[in-house]
Structures are given as structure tokens and as C-alpha cells.
Design a protein around this motif. Structure first.
Motif, PDB file in Angstrom:
ATOM      1  N   SER A   1       0.845  -1.202   0.000  1.00  0.00           N
ATOM      2  CA  SER A   1       0.000   0.000   0.000  1.00  0.00           C
ATOM      3  C   SER A   1       0.876   1.246   0.000  1.00  0.00           C
ATOM      4  O   SER A   1       1.967   1.244   0.563  1.00  0.00           O
ATOM      5  N   PHE A   2       0.335   2.315  -0.568  1.00  0.00           N
ATOM      6  CA  PHE A   2       1.051   3.594  -0.507  1.00  0.00           C
ATOM      7  C   PHE A   2       1.045   4.089   0.932  1.00  0.00           C
ATOM      8  O   PHE A   2       0.050   3.998   1.635  1.00  0.00           O
ATOM      9  N   PHE A   3       2.170   4.657   1.347  1.00  0.00           N
ATOM     10  CA  PHE A   3       2.193   5.434   2.593  1.00  0.00           C
ATOM     11  C   PHE A   3       3.186   6.575   2.416  1.00  0.00           C
ATOM     12  O   PHE A   3       4.186   6.406   1.713  1.00  0.00           O
ATOM     13  N   GLN A   4       2.894   7.734   3.021  1.00  0.00           N
ATOM     14  CA  GLN A   4       3.786   8.889   2.859  1.00  0.00           C
ATOM     15  C   GLN A   4       5.195   8.494   3.274  1.00  0.00           C
ATOM     16  O   GLN A   4       5.389   7.766   4.240  1.00  0.00           O
ATOM     17  N   ALA A   5       6.196   9.030   2.556  1.00  0.00           N
ATOM     18  CA  ALA A   5       7.568   8.505   2.679  1.00  0.00           C
ATOM     19  C   ALA A   5       8.307   8.980   3.925  1.00  0.00           C
ATOM     20  O   ALA A   5       9.260   8.329   4.344  1.00  0.00           O
ATOM     21  N   LEU A  30     -10.319  11.655  -1.508  1.00  0.00           N
ATOM     22  CA  LEU A  30     -10.068  11.043  -2.818  1.00  0.00           C
ATOM     23  C   LEU A  30      -8.592  10.664  -2.924  1.00  0.00           C
ATOM     24  O   LEU A  30      -7.736  11.452  -2.553  1.00  0.00           O
ATOM     25  N   TYR A  31      -8.309   9.466  -3.431  1.00  0.00           N
ATOM     26  CA  TYR A  31      -6.947   8.910  -3.444  1.00  0.00           C
ATOM     27  C   TYR A  31      -6.527   8.711  -1.977  1.00  0.00           C
ATOM     28  O   TYR A  31      -5.534   9.266  -1.510  1.00  0.00           O
ATOM     29  N   ALA A  32      -7.300   7.913  -1.267  1.00  0.00           N
ATOM     30  CA  ALA A  32      -7.236   7.901   0.198  1.00  0.00           C
ATOM     31  C   ALA A  32      -6.129   7.042   0.781  1.00  0.00           C
ATOM     32  O   ALA A  32      -5.824   7.152   1.967  1.00  0.00           O
ATOM     33  N   GLY A  33      -5.523   6.142  -0.002  1.00  0.00           N
ATOM     34  CA  GLY A  33      -4.510   5.257   0.560  1.00  0.00           C
ATOM     35  C   GLY A  33      -5.099   4.435   1.701  1.00  0.00           C
ATOM     36  O   GLY A  33      -6.227   3.936   1.613  1.00  0.00           O
ATOM     37  N   GLY A  37      -5.928   5.548   4.574  1.00  0.00           N
ATOM     38  CA  GLY A  37      -6.812   6.344   5.427  1.00  0.00           C
ATOM     39  C   GLY A  37      -6.074   7.359   6.291  1.00  0.00           C
ATOM     40  O   GLY A  37      -6.579   7.756   7.341  1.00  0.00           O
ATOM     41  N   LEU A  38      -4.912   7.811   5.836  1.00  0.00           N
ATOM     42  CA  LEU A  38      -4.120   8.769   6.626  1.00  0.00           C
ATOM     43  C   LEU A  38      -4.920  10.026   6.975  1.00  0.00           C
ATOM     44  O   LEU A  38      -4.775  10.573   8.061  1.00  0.00           O
ATOM     45  N   PHE A  39      -5.760  10.486   6.045  1.00  0.00           N
ATOM     46  CA  PHE A  39      -6.585  11.671   6.332  1.00  0.00           C
ATOM     47  C   PHE A  39      -8.004  11.252   6.742  1.00  0.00           C
ATOM     48  O   PHE A  39      -8.656  11.912   7.529  1.00  0.00           O
ATOM     49  N   VAL A  67     -12.035   7.149  -1.203  1.00  0.00           N
ATOM     50  CA  VAL A  67     -11.987   6.488  -2.506  1.00  0.00           C
ATOM     51  C   VAL A  67     -10.542   6.090  -2.802  1.00  0.00           C
ATOM     52  O   VAL A  67      -9.637   6.945  -2.788  1.00  0.00           O
ATOM     53  N   GLU A  68     -10.337   4.816  -3.042  1.00  0.00           N
ATOM     54  CA  GLU A  68      -8.990   4.296  -3.273  1.00  0.00           C
ATOM     55  C   GLU A  68      -9.103   3.091  -4.193  1.00  0.00           C
ATOM     56  O   GLU A  68      -9.888   2.180  -3.961  1.00  0.00           O
ATOM     57  N   ARG A  69      -8.262   3.097  -5.243  1.00  0.00           N
ATOM     58  CA  ARG A  69      -8.364   2.059  -6.266  1.00  0.00           C
ATOM     59  C   ARG A  69      -7.560   0.805  -5.929  1.00  0.00           C
ATOM     60  O   ARG A  69      -7.939  -0.308  -6.282  1.00  0.00           O
ATOM     61  N   ALA A  70      -6.425   0.969  -5.243  1.00  0.00           N
ATOM     62  CA  ALA A  70      -5.533  -0.180  -5.014  1.00  0.00           C
ATOM     63  C   ALA A  70      -6.120  -1.128  -3.971  1.00  0.00           C
ATOM     64  O   ALA A  70      -6.469  -0.695  -2.868  1.00  0.00           O
ATOM     65  N   PRO A  71      -6.228  -2.435  -4.300  1.00  0.00           N
ATOM     66  CA  PRO A  71      -6.867  -3.360  -3.361  1.00  0.00           C
ATOM     67  C   PRO A  71      -6.219  -3.377  -1.976  1.00  0.00           C
ATOM     68  O   PRO A  71      -6.923  -3.340  -0.962  1.00  0.00           O
ATOM     69  N   ARG A  98     -13.746   1.139  -3.177  1.00  0.00           N
ATOM     70  CA  ARG A  98     -12.573   0.681  -3.942  1.00  0.00           C
ATOM     71  C   ARG A  98     -12.862   0.850  -5.421  1.00  0.00           C
ATOM     72  O   ARG A  98     -13.447  -0.020  -6.052  1.00  0.00           O
ATOM     73  N   ARG A  99     -12.479   1.984  -5.940  1.00  0.00           N
ATOM     74  CA  ARG A  99     -12.879   2.330  -7.296  1.00  0.00           C
ATOM     75  C   ARG A  99     -12.004   3.455  -7.825  1.00  0.00           C
ATOM     76  O   ARG A  99     -11.354   4.156  -7.045  1.00  0.00           O
ATOM     77  N   ASP A 100     -12.027   3.646  -9.110  1.00  0.00           N
ATOM     78  CA  ASP A 100     -11.375   4.801  -9.707  1.00  0.00           C
ATOM     79  C   ASP A 100     -12.097   6.070  -9.222  1.00  0.00           C
ATOM     80  O   ASP A 100     -13.328   6.090  -9.127  1.00  0.00           O
ATOM     81  N   VAL A 101     -11.322   7.131  -8.937  1.00  0.00           N
ATOM     82  CA  VAL A 101     -11.916   8.350  -8.380  1.00  0.00           C
ATOM     83  C   VAL A 101     -12.991   8.924  -9.299  1.00  0.00           C
ATOM     84  O   VAL A 101     -14.075   9.318  -8.850  1.00  0.00           O
ATOM     85  N   GLY A 102     -12.717   8.990 -10.603  1.00  0.00           N
ATOM     86  CA  GLY A 102     -13.696   9.567 -11.537  1.00  0.00           C
ATOM     87  C   GLY A 102     -15.015   8.801 -11.480  1.00  0.00           C
ATOM     88  O   GLY A 102     -16.099   9.398 -11.382  1.00  0.00           O
ATOM     89  N   ILE A 144      -8.013  15.892  -1.805  1.00  0.00           N
ATOM     90  CA  ILE A 144      -7.539  15.248  -3.034  1.00  0.00           C
ATOM     91  C   ILE A 144      -6.039  15.047  -2.901  1.00  0.00           C
ATOM     92  O   ILE A 144      -5.305  16.002  -2.656  1.00  0.00           O
ATOM     93  N   ASP A 145      -5.567  13.826  -3.073  1.00  0.00           N
ATOM     94  CA  ASP A 145      -4.119  13.562  -2.946  1.00  0.00           C
ATOM     95  C   ASP A 145      -3.700  12.586  -4.051  1.00  0.00           C
ATOM     96  O   ASP A 145      -3.421  11.421  -3.787  1.00  0.00           O
ATOM     97  N   PRO A 146      -3.655  13.082  -5.293  1.00  0.00           N
ATOM     98  CA  PRO A 146      -3.432  12.168  -6.419  1.00  0.00           C
ATOM     99  C   PRO A 146      -1.961  11.804  -6.586  1.00  0.00           C
ATOM    100  O   PRO A 146      -1.088  12.416  -5.961  1.00  0.00           O
TER     101      PRO A 146
HETATM  102  C1  LIG Z   1      -0.260   9.976  -3.325  1.00  0.00           C
HETATM  103  S1  LIG Z   1      -1.112   8.555  -2.764  1.00  0.00           S
HETATM  104  C2  LIG Z   1      -2.040   9.276  -1.424  1.00  0.00           C
HETATM  105  C3  LIG Z   1      -2.576   8.316  -0.400  1.00  0.00           C
HETATM  106  C4  LIG Z   1      -3.099   8.913   0.901  1.00  0.00           C
HETATM  107  N1  LIG Z   1      -3.866  10.111   0.699  1.00  0.00           N
HETATM  108  C5  LIG Z   1      -1.980   9.164   1.878  1.00  0.00           C
HETATM  109  O1  LIG Z   1      -1.646  10.336   2.119  1.00  0.00           O
HETATM  110  O2  LIG Z   1      -1.439   8.208   2.428  1.00  0.00           O
HETATM  111  C6  LIG Z   1      -2.264   8.285  -4.046  1.00  0.00           C
HETATM  112  C7  LIG Z   1      -3.187   7.109  -3.849  1.00  0.00           C
HETATM  113  O3  LIG Z   1      -4.167   7.135  -4.890  1.00  0.00           O
HETATM  114  C8  LIG Z   1      -4.394   5.832  -5.394  1.00  0.00           C
HETATM  115  N2  LIG Z   1      -4.864   6.042  -6.783  1.00  0.00           N
HETATM  116  C9  LIG Z   1      -4.119   6.386  -7.866  1.00  0.00           C
HETATM  117  N3  LIG Z   1      -4.910   6.603  -8.935  1.00  0.00           N
HETATM  118  C10 LIG Z   1      -6.200   6.421  -8.516  1.00  0.00           C
HETATM  119  C11 LIG Z   1      -7.460   6.518  -9.159  1.00  0.00           C
HETATM  120  N4  LIG Z   1      -7.574   6.882 -10.442  1.00  0.00           N
HETATM  121  N5  LIG Z   1      -8.562   6.256  -8.435  1.00  0.00           N
HETATM  122  C12 LIG Z   1      -8.466   5.899  -7.127  1.00  0.00           C
HETATM  123  N6  LIG Z   1      -7.282   5.786  -6.455  1.00  0.00           N
HETATM  124  C13 LIG Z   1      -6.169   6.055  -7.145  1.00  0.00           C
HETATM  125  C14 LIG Z   1      -3.063   5.116  -5.241  1.00  0.00           C
HETATM  126  O4  LIG Z   1      -3.262   3.717  -5.138  1.00  0.00           O
HETATM  127  C15 LIG Z   1      -2.523   5.733  -3.933  1.00  0.00           C
HETATM  128  O5  LIG Z   1      -2.904   4.975  -2.816  1.00  0.00           O
END
Ligand SMILES: C[S@@+](CC[C@H](N)C(=O)[O-])C[C@H]1O[C@@H](n2cnc3c(N)ncnc32)[C@H](O)[C@@H]1O
Length: 439
Positions: free
Chosen positions: A271-275, A300-303, A305-307, A322-326, A348-352, A368-370
Motif C-alpha cells: 500500500s502507498f504510505f507517505q515517505a 479522494l486517493y485515500a490510501g 486512510g491517513l486523512f 476512494v482508493e483504487r488499489a486493493p 474501492r474504485r477509480d476516483v472519476g 484530493i491527494d493524487p
Molecule cells: C499519493 S497517494 C495518497 C494516499 C493517501 N492520501 C496518503 O496520504 O497516504 C495516491 C493514492 O491514490 C491511489 N490512486 C491512484 N490513482 C487512482 C485513481 N484513479 N482512483 C483511485 N485511487 C487512485 C493510489 O493507489 C494511492 O494509494
């Protein structure tokens, strides 16, 4: 050649040597100079440096030169504390005093926003980070050489592997873990041809370290690497990615734990997590402070759930994450359950697609954190058409942020606050948090 005087632009040739003074730093760690009326970008050159470069590429109106020599350094230059600079290529600002790095990043952000048609003239609060040991995730590559199995970093844009004993971005513990894994594999030459890469994720408190080995093994061969878990003491989890990108878990847990604003989150290694271990929590705190109110929030782009989690815990409101990655969506759900935050709905879906399928509510707030590529044009339109009370945009790429802010402005949503979080000290990357309000 040395022609910085005004006059008609002169032609530059590939291979030509040029001497120039760097006028300003621009995105991606390059310095901008003018030679014979032409813009020349020089990597690893900083504002005020007098440099000698060799022209590598010539384009209409600009050229790119490699840095040959620093003839007269800017006063903010310092000897880099890292023996791999400049060969590694990762820390383009490491030979620049840290306060000067932060000033350069602020200037670069302002310039990127202005160039994109979304200028910001207000103040920018810049949050600094400790320069060492900040990185939570390391991605390394294997190679075979005369001296045996090598493990190191790949300089940007190359297939080369640079062996490193230790990286200053990593904690001592993480560097030790990487060396132990390398040593365990170096003793088994039969494994070498199928090894590709190593990912290590450490918990912010340093208590947990999870590793995954990227390999070309067939799935049934993955257990052959279980010895790594036994020999690299201190690993809390070990997995193997096989040729088809499937993850086989061999030992321990695939999760680390990170606490944000008193809420413990699990984070799967995929999973994504801030570095940055020092700034992920201040970043979440800033997002919360910028979004007062109690209406529904969309993350949106929630990872993981950090926020989402701190918002739901503070406001006792509905938060749609909303987060696409399983793996990240699973983590976000598990984190919501763990804290009994029943107002959280993880989609669990694409943001759009998720935006198009979710009816807007009055007073809605949006985070929004794309990824680096920013927002699809239709996502900007879908967000703006919901008439949100406020939007907080978290961005790791100034040019795409500028483009998206200009698009939001055309829909009546304008920046009212800009902050920088230096999540990636010594590198050219920067994280920006912008709040947009309806005008
Ligand atoms: C920059 S990370 C931010 C995650 C979270 N907000 C955080 O701060 O930990 C972007 C996240 O968006 C997800 N993602 C990328 N494209 C997406 C899309 N089109 N729809 C939904 N999620 C998407 C990625 O899997 C990733 O977890």
C-alpha cells in the motif's frame, strides 16, 4: 565559449563547452543559465554558481548541458555528507545548505504555479524535516558483478546499479536490514539469476521492518527464499513477488503500524504510505486544520486512510474514502473497523467513477491527494460541479498542481492557502498542500 551578454541568440552545438552563472533553480534539481541569449539547464547547479557545462541536447529555445565543473560555488554550497553524491543522482540538493534547499523549493513552487497560470503571491509556510533517516521505504535493485551479488540504487534514467553500503535517507536499522538480506542472498549464488529487486518498509517508530523480494521465480519456487527471513534477524515480515507479480507471503506479517494523531493504522507493504517518518503526521494535522466544519468529507486517493481516519474521528461525520488499489483499500477498511469509526465508507474504485456515482451533499468538504500525474480533467470538473465548501489538494508535483489549480480557478475554486512539507529533503521532490475555496 562564454557569451552571457545580451544580443541575438547564438546557436549552441552538442558537445560544446559553456561557462555560465546560474540565475535560478528550476524543478527537477536543475539550474537555469543563459548562454548567448539561450536558456541552458544544468543539473546539480544551484543559484549563484558559476559553472562549466557541456551541451548534451539542443532544442528550439533551450539546451541542456551536463555539469563539468563548478568554477565558483554559490555561498550556500556545502560539502555533501554522502560519499555517493553525485554518482547516485538521488539527492540533487545534498551539496546545498538545508535552509537554501527550502528557499529554492519555495521559489520553484511559485514559479511552477505562475507558469501554469495559477500564480500565488501570498505567504508559503515551509515545514522542514530532519535530513537523515527520514525515509520509510527503500527500493533497491540486484545485479551480478565480478565481486558477486550486488544490491544498490539505480541512478535515475539508467539501468546501472550503484552499490551502496548505507543511504543517509534511511535509518541505521534499515541500512542494517538491507545489508543482512544482501549477505544472506550473497551466500546462495544459485538464487542470483532470478533476483530482481528488494523493497523494505519500516514502521515510523523503527519497530517493524517488512521486506519483499522481486524475483523471476515461479510461484512454487518462492519458498526457496524462506532462509532470508531466518538469516536477516529483525525482519518482521518477508514476502516474495514471483515472475507474474504475485505476492507469496513467507513469514511474519505484511503490515507495519503507523500512528497518526493517536490513531494506529496498519499499512500493507504494497500500500502507498507517505515517505517521511517525521512529517506524515504534521501533514495529516495540516489537512485537518484546513478543513473545519462537520459536513460530509470525501477523501479522494485515500490510501490506507491517513486523512480519512482523523477526519472521521474528529468530526464524527461521514467520510467517503476512494482508493483504487486493493491492498490500500483493504487497509483503510481494516483501520476504520479497528477504531469503530462507522461513518467511514471505503469505495474501492477509480476516483472519476466514484465521483460520478456519488450524489453531492451541501457543505461537502473534499481532500484530493493524487499521484504525480495529478488529476484527470474530468475529475476537476466532477469535484467542482459538487460545489464543495472547501477542497484541500495535496500534491507531490508542482507542474501538475499548477495545471490543476488553473483548471479549478476556471470553475470558481481558488487557492486561499499554500504550504510546503519537505517530505523529501535533499531531493528535488516537494509536497504542497493547497486549500481552495469558492470565490
Ligand atoms: C499519493 S497517494 C495518497 C494516499 C493517501 N492520501 C496518503 O496520504 O497516504 C495516491 C493514492 O491514490 C491511489 N490512486 C491512484 N490513482 C487512482 C485513481 N484513479 N482512483 C483511485 N485511487 C487512485 C493510489 O493507489 C494511492 O494509494
Amino acid at each position: 565559449m562564454n557569451s552571457e551578454e545580451p544580443g541575438p541568440p547564438t546557436e549552441l552545438r552538442i558537445g560544446q563547452t559553456v561557462d555560465a552563472t546560474i540565475e535560478k533553480s528550476v524543478y527537477r534539481g536543475r539550474g537555469l543559465a543563459r548562454v548567448g541569449g539561450r536558456v541552458v539547464f544544468v543539473p546539480r547547479a544551484h543559484t549563484g554558481d558559476r559553472v562549466r557545462g557541456r551541451v548534451r541536447e539542443v532544442h528550439a529555445g533551450w539546451a541542456e548541458a551536463s555539469l563539468q565543473d563548478v568554477l565558483s560555488p554559490a555561498p550556500e554550497r556545502r560539502p555533501s555528507p554522502c560519499p555517493y553524491v553525485p554518482r547516485c543522482g538521488g539527492c540533487v540538493y545534498q551539496d546545498l545548505d538545508y535552509a537554501a534547499q527550502l528557499r529554492a523549493k519555495e521559489d520553484i513552487l511559485r514559479e511552477s504555479l505562475a507558469r501554469a497560470g495559477a500564480p500565488w503571491e501570498g505567504p508559503i509556510a515551509v515545514r522542514a524535516s530532519p535530513e537523515r533517516g527520514w525515509r520509510l521505504r527503500a527500493s533497491l535493485h540486484f545485479a551480478r558483478g565480478d565481486a558477486g551479488l550486488r544490491l544498490g540504487l539505480r541512478p535515475e534514467g539508467t539501468r546501472r546499479v550503484l552499490d551502496i553500503e548505507a543511504c543517509l535517507q534511511l535509518s541505521d536499522n534499515m541500512n542494517r536490514t538491507v545489508r543482512k538480506i544482501h549477505a544472506a542472498l550473497a551466500r546462495r549464488p544459485k538464487t542470483w539469476p532470478r533476483l530482481r529487486g528488494l523493497d523494505v518498509l519500516e514502521s515510523p517508530d523503527g519497530e517493524l521492518s517488512v521486506a519483499t523480494l522481486a524475483t523471476a521465480l515461479a510461484p512454487h519456487e518462492a519458498p526457496d527464499l524462506a532462509f532470508v527471513g531466518r538469516e536477516a534477524a529483525g525482519l518482521s515480515g518477508l514476502g516474495v513477488e514471483t515472475g507474474r507479480g504475485r505476492l507469496h507471503w513467507l513469514a511474519g506479517s505484511p503490515h507495519i503500524e503507523a500512528t497518526v494523531l493517536s490513531l494506529a493504522l496498519r499499512v500493507h507493504v504494497q500500500s502507498f504510505f507517505q515517505a517521511n517518518r517525521f512529517l506524515y503526521e504534521p501533514l495529516a494535522q495540516a489537512v485537518l486544520e484546513l478543513l473545519p466544519g462537520a459536513g460530509r468529507a470525501l477523501d479522494l486517493y485515500a490510501g490506507v486512510g491517513l486523512f480519512t481516519l482523523p477526519l472521521a474521528a474528529r468530526d464524527d461525520c461521514e467520510v467517503v474514502a476512494v482508493e483504487r488499489a486493493p491492498s490500500a483499500a483493504d487497509d483503510a477498511r481494516a483501520n476504520a473497523r479497528r477504531h469503530r469509526l462507522s461513518g467511514i465508507r471505503v469505495v474501492r474504485r477509480d476516483v472519476g467513477d466514484a465521483l460520478a456515482a456519488t450524489r453531492a451533499e451541501p457543505g461537502e468538504r473534499v481532500v484530493i491527494d493524487p499521484p504525480r500525474t495529478g488529476l484527470e480533467r474530468d475529475v476537476v470538473e466532477l469535484v467542482a460541479s459538487r460545489r464543495p465548501e472547501a477542497v484541500v489538494y495535496v500534491s507531490c508535483d508542482p507542474p501538475t498542481l499548477g495545471r490543476d489549480l488553473a483548471r479549478f480557478a476556471a470553475h470558481g475554486l481558488r487557492a486561499d492557502s499554500v504550504q510546503v512539507f519537505d517530505l523529501f529533503p535533499d531531493t528535488f521532490h516537494l509536497e504542497t498542500v493547497v486549500r481552495l475555496l469558492p470565490s
